[in-house]
Every structure is written in C-alpha cells, then in structure tokens.
Design an enzyme around this catalytic site. Sequence first.
Site, short mmCIF file in Angstrom:
data_model
loop_
_atom_site.label_atom_id
_atom_site.label_comp_id
_atom_site.label_asym_id
_atom_site.label_seq_id
_atom_site.Cartn_x
_atom_site.Cartn_y
_atom_site.Cartn_z
N ARG A 53 15.29 -32.62 -23.84
CA ARG A 53 15.93 -31.29 -23.94
C ARG A 53 14.97 -30.39 -24.70
O ARG A 53 13.94 -30.83 -25.20
CB ARG A 53 17.33 -31.36 -24.57
CG ARG A 53 17.61 -32.39 -25.60
CD ARG A 53 16.83 -32.26 -26.88
NE ARG A 53 16.96 -30.95 -27.47
CZ ARG A 53 16.12 -30.42 -28.35
NH1 ARG A 53 15.06 -31.10 -28.77
NH2 ARG A 53 16.31 -29.22 -28.83
N ALA A 55 13.66 -26.11 -24.29
CA ALA A 55 13.14 -25.40 -23.12
C ALA A 55 11.70 -25.76 -22.73
O ALA A 55 11.45 -26.11 -21.57
CB ALA A 55 13.31 -23.90 -23.33
N GLN A 198 21.69 -31.17 -32.79
CA GLN A 198 20.22 -31.28 -32.70
C GLN A 198 19.55 -30.98 -34.04
O GLN A 198 18.45 -31.47 -34.31
CB GLN A 198 19.66 -30.32 -31.64
CG GLN A 198 20.03 -30.64 -30.21
CD GLN A 198 21.27 -29.88 -29.76
OE1 GLN A 198 22.19 -29.62 -30.53
NE2 GLN A 198 21.31 -29.53 -28.49
N ASP A 239 15.53 -20.10 -24.99
CA ASP A 239 15.62 -20.76 -23.67
C ASP A 239 15.25 -19.81 -22.53
O ASP A 239 14.76 -20.26 -21.48
CB ASP A 239 17.01 -21.34 -23.45
CG ASP A 239 17.10 -22.69 -24.13
OD1 ASP A 239 17.20 -22.71 -25.37
OD2 ASP A 239 16.98 -23.71 -23.44
N ASN A 249 19.49 -18.50 -26.49
CA ASN A 249 19.09 -19.69 -27.25
C ASN A 249 20.37 -20.44 -27.61
O ASN A 249 21.48 -20.00 -27.27
CB ASN A 249 18.28 -19.29 -28.49
CG ASN A 249 17.64 -20.51 -29.15
OD1 ASN A 249 16.99 -21.32 -28.47
ND2 ASN A 249 17.84 -20.70 -30.43
N LYS A 250 20.22 -21.53 -28.30
CA LYS A 250 21.35 -22.39 -28.64
C LYS A 250 22.53 -21.61 -29.20
O LYS A 250 22.35 -20.70 -30.00
CB LYS A 250 20.86 -23.44 -29.65
CG LYS A 250 21.89 -24.43 -30.13
CD LYS A 250 22.61 -25.13 -28.99
CE LYS A 250 21.70 -25.83 -28.01
NZ LYS A 250 22.37 -26.20 -26.74
O1 MRU Z 1 20.52 -27.77 -25.48
P1 MRU Z 1 19.10 -27.93 -25.96
O2 MRU Z 1 18.95 -28.95 -27.03
O3 MRU Z 1 18.13 -28.11 -24.82
O4 MRU Z 1 18.81 -26.51 -26.61
C1 MRU Z 1 17.55 -26.28 -27.17
C2 MRU Z 1 17.43 -24.95 -27.80
O5 MRU Z 1 18.34 -24.13 -27.77
C3 MRU Z 1 16.10 -24.61 -28.37
O6 MRU Z 1 16.24 -23.73 -29.44
C4 MRU Z 1 15.27 -23.91 -27.28
O7 MRU Z 1 15.26 -24.68 -26.12
C5 MRU Z 1 13.90 -23.66 -27.72
S1 MRU Z 1 13.01 -25.15 -27.92
C6 MRU Z 1 11.45 -24.81 -28.43
#
Ligand code: MRU
Length: 341
Positions: A53, A55, A198, A239, A249-250
């Site tokens: 996981r 991005a 995470q 993302d 983003n998250k």
């Molecule tokens: O659901 P996830 O764990 O894939 O979400 C990840 C995020 O939101 C990160 O902040 C984003 O992908 C940037 S990673 C460098």
Amino acid sequence: MLPRLTPETLCPIQYLKGEVMLLDQRLLPHKVTWVHIESSDAMISAIQTMMIRGAPALGVAGAFAIALGLKKIYASHKFKIDLEILGAHVIASRPTARNLAWGAHEVMMGIQGIDPNHRIEKAFSIAESVRVDDVKRCKTLSEFGSALCDDQENFLTICNAGALATAGYGSAVGVIRMCHEQGKKVHVWVSETRPRLQGVKLTALEMKTLGISHTIITDSMAATLMAQGSVTKVITGADRIAVNGDTANKIGTYSLAVLAKAHSIPFYIAAPWSTFDLACERGSGIPIEERSENEVLKIHNELISPEGAKAFNPAFDVTPAHLISSFITEKGILSPPFRSL
Ligand code: MRU
C-alpha cells in the site's frame, strides 16, 4: 537473500533473480514475511488486501502487475485488447492512488512496438526502473523538503508516507528522514491513523528502525498538541493531486490541514510527480475508495461494535489547495496550478 529491515533495506517490494517479492505489510511490525508474487492476479489481490500500500509503492506494484500479466498474453493474437483489459483490472484494484495507473501505463506504453518474444523481458526491465527511479525521486524531493525545515522541528504526520509506502526512502517521512540524516534534531508525532493503523504499525516501525525520536498519538489528539505549541510543521504524503492543488490523502489529512491553518502551522504535501494527475482539474474529480465497514467495526478480526452496527469507511479525503502551504516534489517546491514540467 531477502533484506532484513534496516535503514538501508526498509522497502515494500523487491525484484530478485526474476522474482517479485512483497513484504507483507499487514503483518508488520511484529512479523517480517516476504511473499513471492507470481501472477498479475496475485498482485491485484495483494494490492486490494493491502499487503502492499502507499501511493508510490502502488505505482511500482502496478508496473510489476502488468509485467506479470504479460506472461499469459504476450503472444495473444488480440494482444492490444488483452493488454487494455489487464491494465483496467490493475488500475481498478485501488482507485484513488494516481501512481498505480501511472506505473501500469509506464509498462504498457514502454512495450509498444516490441517483438512479442521480448515483451516480457522488456516489461520487467521497465518495472524495475520504475522501482529504482522512485527511490531517487523520493531522495531528491526529501532534499528539497529538508531545506524548508529547521533544527528542532516537531513534525506531525499521518498514515505512512515512508519507505514502506514508496519504493524505499519515503516522501513525507523521507523529508523527516533527510533532516535526521543531516543532523537536525527532530521529533515526530505519529498519528495512529484509524481504521487500519498505518501510523502506529508502519510509521512507528520506520521511526524506530531509523532511530528518529517519535511519539504515537491517537488521531483526535492533534488539536491539543497544536494548541500547546508542540507541532512546528505538518507534513503528509498524497494519493492524487489535482491541477488546482486539491489533494487526496489518507482520511484525516483534511482535518489536520484545517487544524494547522487554525494554529498558523505550515502544512506540506510531499509527493513524487507520479502522484500529480494533470487530467484532473480539481478535487471533486478524484475517485475516493470506500473500503469494507469491517475495517472500522473490527480490530484484528474481533468485533468491537455492537452486533449489526453500520460504519462508513472512505479511505481518503480531499484537502482543498488553499490549506496547503507548499508541495514538495522532486522537481522542487511547487504551487498550483500544475501543468506538465
Ligand atoms: O491506504 P494506504 O495505506 O495505501 O494510504 C496511504 C496514504 O494515504 C499515504 O499517505 C499516501 O499513499 C502517500 S504514501 C507516500
């Protein structure tokens, strides 16, 4: 020999002797398990279940998913159609991360005009360069980002935008890591990041592995810390970034941006250029993945809510551009609108 988790080898995906290996992030921080991924279906399932996981890491996974899928279709008499179908499956596996489609397209475009017998080899070599380039991109953006940071910063970050979310250095965490490597004294507030945690599981593991001072907080503690003057910068990954700077983003990132504005704290997005979607004008055009309500209702498969309760589980939110101080990229510190560079 697969890498142990050290500062140098923290990474989510490896291509070793022709084999694609994923670190199973669902088992971290307590179990380090590498899984051999042998087909595009296995990669798609690994993406959907979040074995991999983040991005930029999904960009690399998308590139390898296409390369793996070619093993079945490379000599097909309707190759173009089969490739489009494969690409659509890979891209749909997690809809918000722009990098996933970008990585898949890098391979799909790169094999155009290649002799069928050389398509697979070429595809793996492009996928591997997507992986290697991401590390370079993240290091470069981290250098740009570190120039914005002073000694004694108290960062706040959400989710995991570190080595495990990229090909191996990190974006938001990369900036923090670069400051640490430059000898700046930094501390990091690690937001736990409900529902999948995470922050607690992955960012805290990275901080520990890198020897960076950190404290885990629950997501609802950010306002109190900011009001106390304990946060000097908020920095997160992304993302998907629209042309006007609206950023997915998250889930929870938007709240942090509002809080940062209310407390006059700089709020930065750090992301490689592969996260920017120049075909998407504004945040309302960003597809937001909704995941199973069980991620909210259960912890480690145990129901924590009353039987039959309903939950809402959008995996991402969109922070409006006006709340974002700057965008830290490998092309420099940028401001919207974003156009081809
Ligand atoms: O659901 P996830 O764990 O894939 O979400 C990840 C995020 O939101 C990160 O902040 C984003 O992908 C940037 S990673 C460098």
